[in-house]
Structure formats: structure tokens, C-alpha cells
Design a protein around this motif. Structure first.
Motif, PDB file in Angstrom:
ATOM      1  N   ASP A   1      42.210  43.025  52.506  1.00  0.00           N
ATOM      2  CA  ASP A   1      42.133  42.596  51.286  1.00  0.00           C
ATOM      3  C   ASP A   1      41.027  42.894  50.529  1.00  0.00           C
ATOM      4  O   ASP A   1      41.022  42.757  49.215  1.00  0.00           O
ATOM      5  CB  ASP A   1      42.772  41.075  51.295  1.00  0.00           C
ATOM      6  N   THR A   2      40.132  43.188  51.211  1.00  0.00           N
ATOM      7  CA  THR A   2      38.577  43.401  50.114  1.00  0.00           C
ATOM      8  C   THR A   2      38.198  44.909  49.803  1.00  0.00           C
ATOM      9  O   THR A   2      37.422  45.099  49.221  1.00  0.00           O
ATOM     10  CB  THR A   2      37.406  42.927  51.291  1.00  0.00           C
ATOM     11  N   ARG A   3      39.331  45.785  50.094  1.00  0.00           N
ATOM     12  CA  ARG A   3      39.056  47.259  49.895  1.00  0.00           C
ATOM     13  C   ARG A   3      39.395  47.258  48.434  1.00  0.00           C
ATOM     14  O   ARG A   3      40.358  46.691  47.812  1.00  0.00           O
ATOM     15  CB  ARG A   3      40.073  47.842  50.757  1.00  0.00           C
ATOM     16  N   PRO A   4      38.551  47.961  47.550  1.00  0.00           N
ATOM     17  CA  PRO A   4      39.047  48.264  46.337  1.00  0.00           C
ATOM     18  C   PRO A   4      40.274  49.012  46.217  1.00  0.00           C
ATOM     19  O   PRO A   4      40.585  49.922  46.833  1.00  0.00           O
ATOM     20  CB  PRO A   4      37.575  49.142  45.910  1.00  0.00           C
ATOM     21  N   ASP A   5      41.026  48.629  45.378  1.00  0.00           N
ATOM     22  CA  ASP A   5      42.213  49.534  45.016  1.00  0.00           C
ATOM     23  C   ASP A   5      42.560  49.449  43.361  1.00  0.00           C
ATOM     24  O   ASP A   5      41.817  48.553  42.775  1.00  0.00           O
ATOM     25  CB  ASP A   5      43.386  48.952  45.887  1.00  0.00           C
ATOM     26  N   LEU A   6      43.617  49.878  42.897  1.00  0.00           N
ATOM     27  CA  LEU A   6      44.247  49.872  41.591  1.00  0.00           C
ATOM     28  C   LEU A   6      44.330  48.519  41.038  1.00  0.00           C
ATOM     29  O   LEU A   6      44.314  48.213  40.136  1.00  0.00           O
ATOM     30  CB  LEU A   6      45.381  50.937  41.564  1.00  0.00           C
ATOM     31  N   GLY A   7      45.129  47.613  42.109  1.00  0.00           N
ATOM     32  CA  GLY A   7      45.613  46.407  41.612  1.00  0.00           C
ATOM     33  C   GLY A   7      44.221  45.309  41.458  1.00  0.00           C
ATOM     34  O   GLY A   7      44.555  44.565  40.367  1.00  0.00           O
ATOM     35  N   LYS A   8      43.048  45.418  42.091  1.00  0.00           N
ATOM     36  CA  LYS A   8      42.010  44.762  41.374  1.00  0.00           C
ATOM     37  C   LYS A   8      41.390  45.303  40.341  1.00  0.00           C
ATOM     38  O   LYS A   8      41.131  44.522  39.354  1.00  0.00           O
ATOM     39  CB  LYS A   8      41.026  44.773  42.666  1.00  0.00           C
ATOM     40  N   ALA A   9      41.362  46.590  40.084  1.00  0.00           N
ATOM     41  CA  ALA A   9      41.037  47.063  38.678  1.00  0.00           C
ATOM     42  C   ALA A   9      41.860  46.630  37.667  1.00  0.00           C
ATOM     43  O   ALA A   9      41.471  46.248  36.452  1.00  0.00           O
ATOM     44  CB  ALA A   9      40.980  48.704  38.721  1.00  0.00           C
ATOM     45  N   VAL A  10      43.301  46.513  37.910  1.00  0.00           N
ATOM     46  CA  VAL A  10      44.136  46.018  37.011  1.00  0.00           C
ATOM     47  C   VAL A  10      44.128  44.464  36.546  1.00  0.00           C
ATOM     48  O   VAL A  10      44.202  44.082  35.581  1.00  0.00           O
ATOM     49  CB  VAL A  10      45.489  46.206  37.435  1.00  0.00           C
ATOM     50  N   MET A  11      43.673  43.767  37.712  1.00  0.00           N
ATOM     51  CA  MET A  11      43.300  42.233  37.631  1.00  0.00           C
ATOM     52  C   MET A  11      41.790  42.160  36.554  1.00  0.00           C
ATOM     53  O   MET A  11      42.080  41.277  35.672  1.00  0.00           O
ATOM     54  CB  MET A  11      43.037  41.696  38.789  1.00  0.00           C
ATOM     55  N   VAL A  12      40.810  43.019  36.907  1.00  0.00           N
ATOM     56  CA  VAL A  12      40.059  43.067  35.905  1.00  0.00           C
ATOM     57  C   VAL A  12      40.143  43.409  34.608  1.00  0.00           C
ATOM     58  O   VAL A  12      39.850  42.647  33.543  1.00  0.00           O
ATOM     59  CB  VAL A  12      38.674  43.856  36.583  1.00  0.00           C
TER      60      VAL A  12
ATOM     61  N   ALA B   1      40.006  40.588  31.480  1.00  0.00           N
ATOM     62  CA  ALA B   1      38.857  40.964  30.236  1.00  0.00           C
ATOM     63  C   ALA B   1      39.770  40.907  28.945  1.00  0.00           C
ATOM     64  O   ALA B   1      39.213  40.557  27.988  1.00  0.00           O
ATOM     65  CB  ALA B   1      38.304  42.553  30.579  1.00  0.00           C
ATOM     66  N   LEU B   2      41.027  41.471  29.108  1.00  0.00           N
ATOM     67  CA  LEU B   2      41.924  41.540  27.698  1.00  0.00           C
ATOM     68  C   LEU B   2      42.083  39.907  27.332  1.00  0.00           C
ATOM     69  O   LEU B   2      42.139  39.819  26.229  1.00  0.00           O
ATOM     70  CB  LEU B   2      43.243  42.063  28.014  1.00  0.00           C
ATOM     71  N   LEU B   3      42.359  39.082  28.244  1.00  0.00           N
ATOM     72  CA  LEU B   3      42.633  37.734  27.985  1.00  0.00           C
ATOM     73  C   LEU B   3      41.445  36.978  27.390  1.00  0.00           C
ATOM     74  O   LEU B   3      41.643  36.097  26.755  1.00  0.00           O
ATOM     75  CB  LEU B   3      43.237  37.041  29.132  1.00  0.00           C
ATOM     76  N   CYS B   4      40.204  37.253  27.966  1.00  0.00           N
ATOM     77  CA  CYS B   4      39.170  36.862  27.292  1.00  0.00           C
ATOM     78  C   CYS B   4      38.679  37.209  26.206  1.00  0.00           C
ATOM     79  O   CYS B   4      38.371  36.268  25.440  1.00  0.00           O
ATOM     80  CB  CYS B   4      37.941  37.093  28.371  1.00  0.00           C
ATOM     81  N   PHE B   5      39.229  38.666  25.995  1.00  0.00           N
ATOM     82  CA  PHE B   5      38.967  38.997  24.449  1.00  0.00           C
ATOM     83  C   PHE B   5      39.574  38.344  23.687  1.00  0.00           C
ATOM     84  O   PHE B   5      39.259  37.996  22.378  1.00  0.00           O
ATOM     85  CB  PHE B   5      39.111  40.669  24.387  1.00  0.00           C
ATOM     86  N   VAL B   6      40.993  38.130  23.778  1.00  0.00           N
ATOM     87  CA  VAL B   6      42.224  37.598  23.100  1.00  0.00           C
ATOM     88  C   VAL B   6      41.624  36.182  22.690  1.00  0.00           C
ATOM     89  O   VAL B   6      41.738  35.685  21.545  1.00  0.00           O
ATOM     90  CB  VAL B   6      43.271  37.762  23.644  1.00  0.00           C
TER      91      VAL B   6
ATOM     92  N   ALA C   1      39.302  33.923  35.695  1.00  0.00           N
ATOM     93  CA  ALA C   1      39.732  33.994  37.167  1.00  0.00           C
ATOM     94  C   ALA C   1      40.351  35.220  37.406  1.00  0.00           C
ATOM     95  O   ALA C   1      39.976  35.447  38.670  1.00  0.00           O
ATOM     96  CB  ALA C   1      40.942  32.778  37.109  1.00  0.00           C
ATOM     97  N   PHE C   2      41.076  35.741  36.641  1.00  0.00           N
ATOM     98  CA  PHE C   2      41.532  37.178  36.919  1.00  0.00           C
ATOM     99  C   PHE C   2      40.119  38.118  37.095  1.00  0.00           C
ATOM    100  O   PHE C   2      40.083  39.038  38.156  1.00  0.00           O
ATOM    101  CB  PHE C   2      42.293  37.848  35.840  1.00  0.00           C
ATOM    102  N   VAL C   3      39.063  38.113  36.317  1.00  0.00           N
ATOM    103  CA  VAL C   3      38.123  38.895  36.478  1.00  0.00           C
ATOM    104  C   VAL C   3      37.236  38.688  37.489  1.00  0.00           C
ATOM    105  O   VAL C   3      36.837  39.565  38.309  1.00  0.00           O
ATOM    106  CB  VAL C   3      37.169  38.621  34.960  1.00  0.00           C
ATOM    107  N   LEU C   4      36.975  37.477  37.952  1.00  0.00           N
ATOM    108  CA  LEU C   4      36.338  37.165  39.082  1.00  0.00           C
ATOM    109  C   LEU C   4      37.118  37.486  40.380  1.00  0.00           C
ATOM    110  O   LEU C   4      36.493  37.808  41.443  1.00  0.00           O
ATOM    111  CB  LEU C   4      36.031  35.507  39.088  1.00  0.00           C
ATOM    112  N   TYR C   5      38.334  37.230  40.254  1.00  0.00           N
ATOM    113  CA  TYR C   5      39.214  37.657  41.551  1.00  0.00           C
ATOM    114  C   TYR C   5      38.728  39.338  41.881  1.00  0.00           C
ATOM    115  O   TYR C   5      38.681  39.801  43.019  1.00  0.00           O
ATOM    116  CB  TYR C   5      40.562  37.519  41.414  1.00  0.00           C
ATOM    117  N   GLY C   6      39.228  39.891  40.676  1.00  0.00           N
ATOM    118  CA  GLY C   6      38.916  41.609  40.783  1.00  0.00           C
ATOM    119  C   GLY C   6      37.785  41.899  41.106  1.00  0.00           C
ATOM    120  O   GLY C   6      37.476  43.000  41.586  1.00  0.00           O
TER     121      GLY C   6
END
Length: 154
Positions: free
Chosen positions: A113-124, A128-133, A20-25
Motif C-alpha cells: 500500500d506504500t507504492r506511489p500510484d495514481l490513486g494517491k495522486a488523486v487523493m492529494v 488540495a481542491l477541498l482546502c482551496f475551496v 486528511a486527504f493530502v496527508l494520506y496521499g
């Protein structure tokens, strides 16, 4: 419920949250290109709770509600959060631009809210870290020693 079943359920939940985090980001920044643009109406701007206790004083969370009409006449509601001062959210009631996926209109966002920003990169990255774990499983967090303890005979 066995511990193996609990572990599998926990890893599945971790994987779903990460996904869900990756999809949102990923989806929010591509929404203007993959989705449709429409005129929306901001209907609600409401301050929530108290001061955010940020390093900057007098910053508050604001809930913003909006709605737009699909070409078929269906009204779709959306909401977002913004951070503003004690007296203004920095966004006013009235017309705004929203983007949505035509096949899934409940996937929508205001243009701001659709502009790319650091918050969305952190969400991705967090997703990805949660999926890896979740895939790596218990071996990542609990490693057992196969050697005998020090001082004992082999």
C-alpha cells in the motif's frame, strides 16, 4: 447559531477533510523512507458485501487485518482494503512486510500500500481542491451581480 458561524464551521470541516486527504496521499508513499520496516502477520482476510458492480464481473472488496510488534513489545494492529475476485483477495494470511512511523506507530501500512500510484495522486489533488475551496470561501460558489437587471433604468 448564525449563518456566519455555520459557514465557518463548514469551511473548517472542509479544510480538515482536505488536509486528511493530502496527508494520506503524501505520507503513504514516503513511509518506506521516513519510517521503519518490520515483519507483520496478516491475521484476517474477509470478503465484504457483494459484487462491486464494476465493469469487470466478480470483483469484491476484501478487508485485510494485520498486526506487528514494536521493539518495546507493544502489538500494533492495522487494516487495509483490497479488491479481489469472488474466491481470492490476492493476499493470504501469514507473514508480510509493514512500514510505520516510529513516533506514531498507528500510522502504518503494508508494503504493497506504500507504492506511489495514481490513486494517491488523486487523493492529494482532491484534498488540495477541498482546502482551496475552504480558504476561498463562499465567493467561489456564489457570485452576486452588482449590476442592475437588464431592461431597467440605471
Amino acid at each position: 447559531m448564525s449563518s456566519e458561524t455555520k459557514s465557518l464551521a463548514a469551511r473548517s470541516m472542509l479544510f480538515l477533510v482536505g488536509t486528511a486527504f493530502v496527508l494520506y496521499g503524501v505520507v503513504m508513499p514516503i513511509l518506506p523512507f521516513a519510517g521503519a520496516r518490520t515483519e507483520a502477520e496478516i491475521t484476517t482476510v474477509r470478503r465484504e458485501l457483494g459484487d462491486r458492480q464494476d465493469p469487470m464481473a466478480n470483483r469484491y472488496s476484501w478487508a485485510v487485518g494485520y498486526e506487528f510488534v514494536l521493539p518495546g513489545g507493544t502489538v500494533v494492529h492495522g487494516n487495509t482494503k483490497v479488491i479481489g475476485s469472488s474466491y481470492s483477495a490476492g493476499i493470504a494470511k501469514g507473514p508480510a512486510v509493514a512500514h510505520y512511523l516510529p513516533s506514531l506507530p498507528w500510522v502504518n501500512a503494508l508494503e504493497r500500500d506504500t507504492r506511489p500510484d495514481l490513486g494517491k495522486a488523486v487523493m492529494v489533488a482532491a484534498g488540495a481542491l477541498l482546502c482551496f475551496v475552504a480558504f476561498k470561501g463562499p465567493g467561489l460558489t456564489s457570485r452576486r451581480r452588482s449590476r442592475s437587471p437588464r431592461g431597467s433604468a440605471p
